[in-house]
Design a protein around this motif. Structure first.
Motif, mmCIF file in Angstrom:
data_model
loop_
_atom_site.group_PDB
_atom_site.id
_atom_site.type_symbol
_atom_site.label_atom_id
_atom_site.label_comp_id
_atom_site.label_asym_id
_atom_site.label_seq_id
_atom_site.Cartn_x
_atom_site.Cartn_y
_atom_site.Cartn_z
ATOM 1 N N VAL A 86 0.831 -1.202 0.000
ATOM 2 C CA VAL A 86 0.000 0.000 0.000
ATOM 3 C C VAL A 86 0.867 1.254 0.000
ATOM 4 C CG1 VAL A 86 -1.713 1.281 1.355
ATOM 5 C CG2 VAL A 86 -1.937 -1.165 1.060
ATOM 6 N N GLU A 87 2.039 1.188 0.626
ATOM 7 C CA GLU A 87 2.923 2.368 0.676
ATOM 8 C C GLU A 87 3.404 2.797 -0.707
ATOM 9 O OE1 GLU A 87 4.196 -0.349 2.642
ATOM 10 O OE2 GLU A 87 3.499 0.278 4.607
ATOM 11 N N ASP A 88 3.382 1.892 -1.678
ATOM 12 C CA ASP A 88 3.856 2.193 -3.032
ATOM 13 C C ASP A 88 2.839 2.966 -3.874
ATOM 14 O OD1 ASP A 88 6.025 0.661 -2.298
ATOM 15 O OD2 ASP A 88 5.277 -1.136 -3.295
ATOM 16 N N LEU A 89 1.616 3.066 -3.406
ATOM 17 C CA LEU A 89 0.555 3.691 -4.202
ATOM 18 C C LEU A 89 0.677 5.210 -4.215
ATOM 19 C CD1 LEU A 89 -2.443 1.537 -2.997
ATOM 20 C CD2 LEU A 89 -1.295 1.424 -5.199
ATOM 21 N N SER A 90 0.106 5.816 -5.238
ATOM 22 C CA SER A 90 0.116 7.272 -5.360
ATOM 23 C C SER A 90 -0.907 7.890 -4.408
ATOM 24 C CB SER A 90 -0.220 7.681 -6.794
ATOM 25 O OG SER A 90 -1.572 7.357 -7.073
ATOM 26 N N LEU A 91 -0.833 9.197 -4.264
ATOM 27 C CA LEU A 91 -1.752 9.914 -3.385
ATOM 28 C C LEU A 91 -3.199 9.755 -3.856
ATOM 29 C CD1 LEU A 91 -2.027 11.843 -0.974
ATOM 30 C CD2 LEU A 91 -1.716 13.736 -2.570
ATOM 31 N N GLY A 92 -3.427 9.828 -5.153
ATOM 32 C CA GLY A 92 -4.777 9.661 -5.694
ATOM 33 C C GLY A 92 -5.323 8.264 -5.472
ATOM 34 N N ALA A 93 -4.468 7.249 -5.681
ATOM 35 C CA ALA A 93 -4.900 5.862 -5.469
ATOM 36 C C ALA A 93 -5.218 5.616 -3.998
ATOM 37 C CB ALA A 93 -3.829 4.901 -5.953
ATOM 38 N N LEU A 94 -4.418 6.173 -3.099
ATOM 39 C CA LEU A 94 -4.686 6.025 -1.665
ATOM 40 C C LEU A 94 -5.994 6.708 -1.280
ATOM 41 C CD1 LEU A 94 -1.129 6.546 -0.172
ATOM 42 C CD2 LEU A 94 -2.489 4.456 -0.104
ATOM 43 N N ARG A 96 -8.663 7.159 -3.262
ATOM 44 C CA ARG A 96 -9.753 6.309 -3.755
ATOM 45 C C ARG A 96 -9.898 5.039 -2.927
ATOM 46 N NH1 ARG A 96 -7.388 8.191 -8.405
ATOM 47 N NH2 ARG A 96 -6.183 6.280 -8.684
ATOM 48 N N MET A 97 -8.778 4.461 -2.510
ATOM 49 C CA MET A 97 -8.829 3.247 -1.701
ATOM 50 C C MET A 97 -9.431 3.531 -0.328
ATOM 51 S SD MET A 97 -5.840 0.530 -0.964
ATOM 52 C CE MET A 97 -5.791 0.133 -2.703
ATOM 53 N N GLU A 98 -9.051 4.645 0.266
ATOM 54 C CA GLU A 98 -9.611 5.025 1.574
ATOM 55 C C GLU A 98 -11.116 5.258 1.459
ATOM 56 O OE1 GLU A 98 -8.884 8.340 5.071
ATOM 57 O OE2 GLU A 98 -8.208 8.759 3.038
ATOM 58 N N ARG A 99 -11.535 5.934 0.418
ATOM 59 C CA ARG A 99 -12.954 6.211 0.206
ATOM 60 C C ARG A 99 -13.751 4.926 -0.033
ATOM 61 N NH1 ARG A 99 -12.907 10.233 -4.133
ATOM 62 N NH2 ARG A 99 -11.902 11.524 -2.576
ATOM 63 N N GLY A 100 -13.173 3.988 -0.781
ATOM 64 C CA GLY A 100 -13.868 2.745 -1.087
ATOM 65 C C GLY A 100 -13.948 1.789 0.085
ATOM 66 N N ALA A 101 -12.987 1.841 0.992
ATOM 67 C CA ALA A 101 -12.950 0.918 2.132
ATOM 68 C C ALA A 101 -13.702 1.460 3.341
ATOM 69 C CB ALA A 101 -11.500 0.632 2.515
ATOM 70 N N ARG A 102 -14.213 2.656 3.264
ATOM 71 C CA ARG A 102 -14.809 3.333 4.421
ATOM 72 C C ARG A 102 -15.992 2.584 5.027
ATOM 73 N NH1 ARG A 102 -16.543 8.940 2.700
ATOM 74 N NH2 ARG A 102 -14.320 9.039 2.352
ATOM 75 N N ALA A 103 -16.893 2.045 4.249
ATOM 76 C CA ALA A 103 -18.151 1.521 4.767
ATOM 77 C C ALA A 103 -18.171 0.005 4.973
ATOM 78 C CB ALA A 103 -19.290 1.907 3.824
ATOM 79 N N TYR A 104 -17.092 -0.691 4.668
ATOM 80 C CA TYR A 104 -17.076 -2.157 4.774
ATOM 81 C C TYR A 104 -16.293 -2.559 6.024
ATOM 82 C CZ TYR A 104 -16.937 -6.958 3.020
ATOM 83 O OH TYR A 104 -17.086 -8.304 2.857
ATOM 84 N N ASN A 105 -16.918 -3.296 6.927
ATOM 85 C CA ASN A 105 -16.306 -3.629 8.220
ATOM 86 C C ASN A 105 -15.007 -4.414 8.089
ATOM 87 O OD1 ASN A 105 -18.228 -2.316 9.715
ATOM 88 N ND2 ASN A 105 -19.484 -4.131 10.028
ATOM 89 N N ASP A 106 -14.927 -5.354 7.154
ATOM 90 C CA ASP A 106 -13.712 -6.148 7.001
ATOM 91 C C ASP A 106 -12.554 -5.341 6.429
ATOM 92 O OD1 ASP A 106 -14.778 -8.463 8.060
ATOM 93 O OD2 ASP A 106 -15.480 -9.193 6.113
ATOM 94 N N ALA A 114 -4.656 3.156 4.696
ATOM 95 C CA ALA A 114 -4.643 4.026 3.510
ATOM 96 C C ALA A 114 -4.725 5.489 3.916
ATOM 97 C CB ALA A 114 -5.783 3.659 2.572
ATOM 98 N N GLY A 115 -5.545 5.802 4.922
ATOM 99 C CA GLY A 115 -5.661 7.181 5.398
ATOM 100 C C GLY A 115 -4.363 7.695 5.981
ATOM 101 N N THR A 116 -3.670 6.843 6.741
ATOM 102 C CA THR A 116 -2.390 7.229 7.340
ATOM 103 C C THR A 116 -1.350 7.512 6.266
ATOM 104 O OG1 THR A 116 -2.855 5.905 9.290
ATOM 105 C CG2 THR A 116 -0.563 6.473 8.904
ATOM 106 N N HIS A 117 -1.231 6.624 5.300
ATOM 107 C CA HIS A 117 -0.241 6.824 4.235
ATOM 108 C C HIS A 117 -0.619 7.988 3.326
ATOM 109 C CE1 HIS A 117 2.391 3.596 5.237
ATOM 110 N NE2 HIS A 117 1.374 2.745 5.308
ATOM 111 N N ARG A 118 -1.900 8.203 3.098
ATOM 112 C CA ARG A 118 -2.339 9.350 2.291
ATOM 113 C C ARG A 118 -1.958 10.651 2.988
ATOM 114 N NH1 ARG A 118 -6.260 12.809 2.621
ATOM 115 N NH2 ARG A 118 -7.285 11.686 4.305
#
Length: 128
Positions: A86-94, A96-106, A114-118
């Motif tokens: 995850v650390e290798d991803l760009s700021l934009g990808a992080l 989008r990943m943070e936004r997509g993972a927000r509502a799923y408990n797992d 993702a939020g920390t690295h962003r």
């Protein structure tokens, strides 16, 4: 490519959680494309399905949309190939990943990771 981070582990036996990997298994063709294989998909290992690695891993295919039951699947270690973290991803990808993972408990740990690295990448970019 399934994104995963080596430093984050859901349990002591979960060596693949957070790592980016690529699906190596052949996929059935989608309706309308009979007999043609699909391209490898990118995703993120969310963690173990149960407590034993032989039971498989939960994988979120983030290119298919926000984390949900329709975009998360069960995969076995032999079907995955690590491509990064995850650390290798760009700021934009992080973002989008943070936004997509927000509502799923797992995906809660991935959301925090993702939020920390962003935040770190954004801070490093603005302080230069």
């Amino acid at each position: 490519m399934i994104e995963y981070n080596v430093t984050w582990k859901r349990s002591g036996h979960d060596e693949h959680a957070g790592h980016r990997v690529q699906d190596r298994r052949p996929h059935p063709a989608p309706p309308g494309q009979n007999g043609e294989p699909q391209a490898p998909r990118r995703g993120v290992v969310l963690g173990l399905f149960k407590t034993d690695p032989s039971c498989g891993y939960l994988v979120w295919w983030h290119g298919k949309g926000p984390a949900s039951m329709s975009t998360v699947s069960l995969m076995f270690a032999r079907e995955l190939r690590r491509t990064g973290s995850v650390e290798d991803l760009s700021l934009g990808a992080l973002t989008r990943m943070e936004r997509g993972a927000r509502a799923y408990n797992d995906a809660a740990a991935l959301y925090r990771l993702a939020g920390t690295h962003r935040f770190r990448k954004r801070s490093a970019r603005t302080t230069r």
